[in-house]
Motif scaffolding. Structure first.
Motif, PDB file in Angstrom:
ATOM      1  N   ALA A  34      31.264  42.597  44.259  1.00 59.04           N
ATOM      2  CA  ALA A  34      32.138  43.557  45.067  1.00 59.04           C
ATOM      3  C   ALA A  34      33.480  43.151  44.842  1.00 59.04           C
ATOM      4  CB  ALA A  34      31.833  43.567  46.700  1.00 59.04           C
ATOM      5  N   SER A  35      33.799  41.885  44.934  1.00 58.94           N
ATOM      6  CA  SER A  35      35.459  41.504  44.834  1.00 58.94           C
ATOM      7  C   SER A  35      35.764  41.554  43.340  1.00 58.94           C
ATOM      8  CB  SER A  35      35.484  39.958  45.200  1.00 58.94           C
ATOM      9  OG  SER A  35      35.079  39.731  46.606  1.00 58.94           O
ATOM     10  N   TRP A  36      35.042  41.359  42.278  1.00 55.38           N
ATOM     11  CA  TRP A  36      35.422  41.533  41.037  1.00 55.38           C
ATOM     12  C   TRP A  36      35.593  42.906  40.767  1.00 55.38           C
ATOM     13  CZ3 TRP A  36      37.537  38.404  37.632  1.00 55.38           C
ATOM     14  CH2 TRP A  36      37.127  36.999  37.882  1.00 55.38           C
ATOM     15  N   LEU A  37      34.809  43.788  41.118  1.00 55.72           N
ATOM     16  CA  LEU A  37      34.817  45.092  40.904  1.00 55.72           C
ATOM     17  C   LEU A  37      35.899  45.787  41.640  1.00 55.72           C
ATOM     18  CD1 LEU A  37      31.192  46.307  41.029  1.00 55.72           C
ATOM     19  CD2 LEU A  37      32.722  46.332  39.004  1.00 55.72           C
ATOM     20  N   LEU A  38      36.492  45.420  42.497  1.00 60.16           N
ATOM     21  CA  LEU A  38      37.476  45.671  43.399  1.00 60.16           C
ATOM     22  C   LEU A  38      38.861  45.585  42.462  1.00 60.16           C
ATOM     23  CD1 LEU A  38      38.721  47.106  46.098  1.00 60.16           C
ATOM     24  CD2 LEU A  38      38.931  44.542  46.733  1.00 60.16           C
ATOM     25  N   LEU A  39      38.732  44.107  41.971  1.00 56.10           N
ATOM     26  CA  LEU A  39      39.886  43.595  41.118  1.00 56.10           C
ATOM     27  C   LEU A  39      40.031  44.611  39.752  1.00 56.10           C
ATOM     28  CD1 LEU A  39      42.100  41.595  40.259  1.00 56.10           C
ATOM     29  CD2 LEU A  39      40.306  40.364  39.376  1.00 56.10           C
ATOM     30  N   ILE A  40      38.969  44.905  39.083  1.00 54.86           N
ATOM     31  CA  ILE A  40      38.967  45.502  37.928  1.00 54.86           C
ATOM     32  C   ILE A  40      39.114  46.965  38.246  1.00 54.86           C
ATOM     33  CG2 ILE A  40      37.228  46.263  36.201  1.00 54.86           C
ATOM     34  CD1 ILE A  40      35.830  43.603  36.321  1.00 54.86           C
ATOM     35  N   PHE A  41      38.780  47.547  39.359  1.00 54.40           N
ATOM     36  CA  PHE A  41      38.993  48.938  39.383  1.00 54.40           C
ATOM     37  C   PHE A  41      40.491  49.201  39.884  1.00 54.40           C
ATOM     38  CE2 PHE A  41      34.795  50.145  39.179  1.00 54.40           C
ATOM     39  CZ  PHE A  41      34.631  51.477  39.197  1.00 54.40           C
ATOM     40  N   PHE A  42      41.079  48.225  40.340  1.00 53.20           N
ATOM     41  CA  PHE A  42      42.724  48.373  40.465  1.00 53.20           C
ATOM     42  C   PHE A  42      43.371  47.930  39.414  1.00 53.20           C
ATOM     43  CE2 PHE A  42      41.568  48.795  45.114  1.00 53.20           C
ATOM     44  CZ  PHE A  42      42.501  49.693  45.487  1.00 53.20           C
ATOM     45  N   LEU A  43      42.961  46.913  38.655  1.00 56.15           N
ATOM     46  CA  LEU A  43      43.879  46.293  37.445  1.00 56.15           C
ATOM     47  C   LEU A  43      42.743  46.120  36.495  1.00 56.15           C
ATOM     48  CD1 LEU A  43      45.963  43.880  39.351  1.00 56.15           C
ATOM     49  CD2 LEU A  43      46.644  45.804  38.741  1.00 56.15           C
TER      50      LEU A  43
END
Length: 464
Positions: A34-43
């Motif tokens: 979830a944390s990685w996908l949050l980062l990837i979706f924003f940046l």
């Protein structure tokens, strides 16, 4: 018609998002995913680059295959230890052996060391008495006055004909690594970087670190705990307090086995005197528990969560970094419901503000469940220890956080005899006396911006 550069970049971002949505959950735990996908979706682009560099919590296949070649070595060490220093087994020791491949052994003498500079002085004295070999594995090995004191002692040992091997984590020691390596090599020490980062061929994942602290002299004296080889106040305004166990007796062979294994993983070289078993020195039964991606059964976190679930009266956790996973949180909550007194001792002095904010995001939940939180004043309490009832103590390098549970290579010493547990209890009570207990009512009064910062930090805590 070809897309413009801006349109092409926009398309690439969405391609990255969609592809990583399928890949990331397969490679990380749900919380980390979830944390990685949050980062990837924003940046998307920076997030993809970062994920490719450090996103996998597994070692490359070549390292796993190399570790498999160590299984016969661990079997030989275990057989010799069980023959030389047998001790009564329990469900704890049997599980720890399955997790870390090394048995509990009796016949040991231990000292719990809390004097930071005194520990360094003792280590130097032991090195000066070495006759055959010295082996040091450190997360931080600085070239400051403290580090140079140890380096000079190693140089004296080399000139006496003593063989010295040193492993250093290059991320933990990034401020000093080049000069420390140069100084050690100039003294004739065999030195390697543990888990070096390589972009292409044979690379290891840089997010995974060797966080162990093991100092072994002649296979007869071993040190393990939380202390690195660096000045206690190497961070301006922050002074560390540590806890280290000095061991003499048969267990030192198990400590040596962990070092020998790590040296082999980095060099494919087995050290010659790898299974020498020291004679008995005292009454203590101890066990070494290595953990990390090389030991994929959960190691420290599996044992800790299980034993919290077995506690009957008291649990004391001492850790500078507290970011528990759901399994540990559930075990702590259930322990309180059973009437167990649960106390967590953390440091009021912080050296990593993002980690501290993530840690503090758990306080309200823990306090509301009846768990006591004590914040140690004046020093960075970097020591890591656990005591459960009057049957198990743990001292080592592992924090109670997701990084130590899933990414770092760690080592813990399990203490079973009452004298050692009583001494650990005295040390932990001293920590509590030097702490302020956190009140749920007062904690709820902190500002909204602080709560927001904590929650944001918690979102990225699996990446810390």
């Amino acid at each position: 018609m070809l897309p413009t550069p801006g349109e092409a970049y926009y398309i690439a971002e969405w391609v990255i998002r969609l592809i990583m949505l399928a890949i990331v959950p397969l490679r990380r735990s749900p919380t980390a995913a979830a944390s990685w996908l949050l980062l990837i979706f924003f940046l998307p682009v920076p997030g993809l680059i970062l994920f490719l560099a450090i996103g996998s919590p597994r070692f490359p296949r070549w390292r796993a295959a190399r570790f498999e070649r160590l299984r016969p070595f661990f079997a030989i060490v275990t057989a010799k230890l069980q023959q030389a220093a047998p001790t009564d087994t329990s469900d704890i020791t049997e599980l720890a052996e399955r997790l870390g491949y090394l048995p509990a052994v009796g016949g040991n003498h231990i000292e719990l060391l809390t004097d930071y500079d005194g520990m360094i002085d003792g280590l130097v004295a032991d090195i000066d008495g070495a006759r055959d070999h010295v082996r040091i594995l450190a997360y931080i090995f600085a070239d400051d006055a403290t580090g140079r004191t140890v380096i000079t002692a190693l140089g004296r040992a080399v000139r006496r004909g003593v063989t010295c091997h040193v492993l250093i984590d290059p991320v933990g020691s990034y401020r000093w690594i080049r000069n420390t390596l140069r100084l050690l090599e100039a003294e004739g020490v065999h030195v390697r970087a543990a888990l070096p980062f390589r972009l292409l061929r044979g690379r290891t994942r840089r997010d995974m670190r060797n966080h162990r602290k093991l100092f072994i002299v002649d296979g007869r004296v071993g040190y393990s705990g939380s202390q690195n080889i660096v000045a206690r106040d190497f961070r301006p305004g922050v002074t560390n307090r540590e806890l280290v166990v000095r061991v003499t007796g048969p267990l030192v062979a198990a400590m040596s086995a962990v070092f020998v294994a790590d040296w082999f993983l980095e060099t494919e070289t087995m050290l010659a005197d790898m299974v020498d078993i020291p004679e008995s020195r005292g009454p203590s039964a101890l066990q070494v528990l290595p953990s990390g991606a090389d030991y994929p059964k959960g190691g420290f976190s599996t044992l800790l969560t299980w034993q919290i679930g077995q506690a009957e009266s008291e649990i004391v956790l001492v850790t500078p970094y507290l970011i528990p996973d759901e399994g540990l949180l559930g075990a702590l909550r259930t322990a309180v419901l059973r009437g167990v007194d649960v106390r967590i001792i953390v440091s009021a002095v912080a050296d990593q503000w993002l980690v501290r904010l993530a840690q503090e995001s758990f306080y309200t939940e823990l306090l509301a469940r009846g768990i006591h939180i004590h914040r140690y004043r004046d020093f960075l309490l970097h020591a890591k220890s656990v005591r459960i009832d009057r049957r198990l103590g743990i001292v080592g390098s592992s924090n109670v956080d997701i990084r130590s549970f899933q990414l770092n290579e760690e080592v813990s010493l399990l203490l079973f005899d009452q004298h050692a547990l009583d001494e650990l209890q005295t040390i932990q009570r001293d920590y509590i006396n030097g702490s302020d207990e956190v009140s749920l009512e007062a904690w709820r009064e902190r500002g909204r911006l602080r709560k927001l910062a904590e929650n944001v930090a918690r979102l990225v805590s699996p990446l810390l």
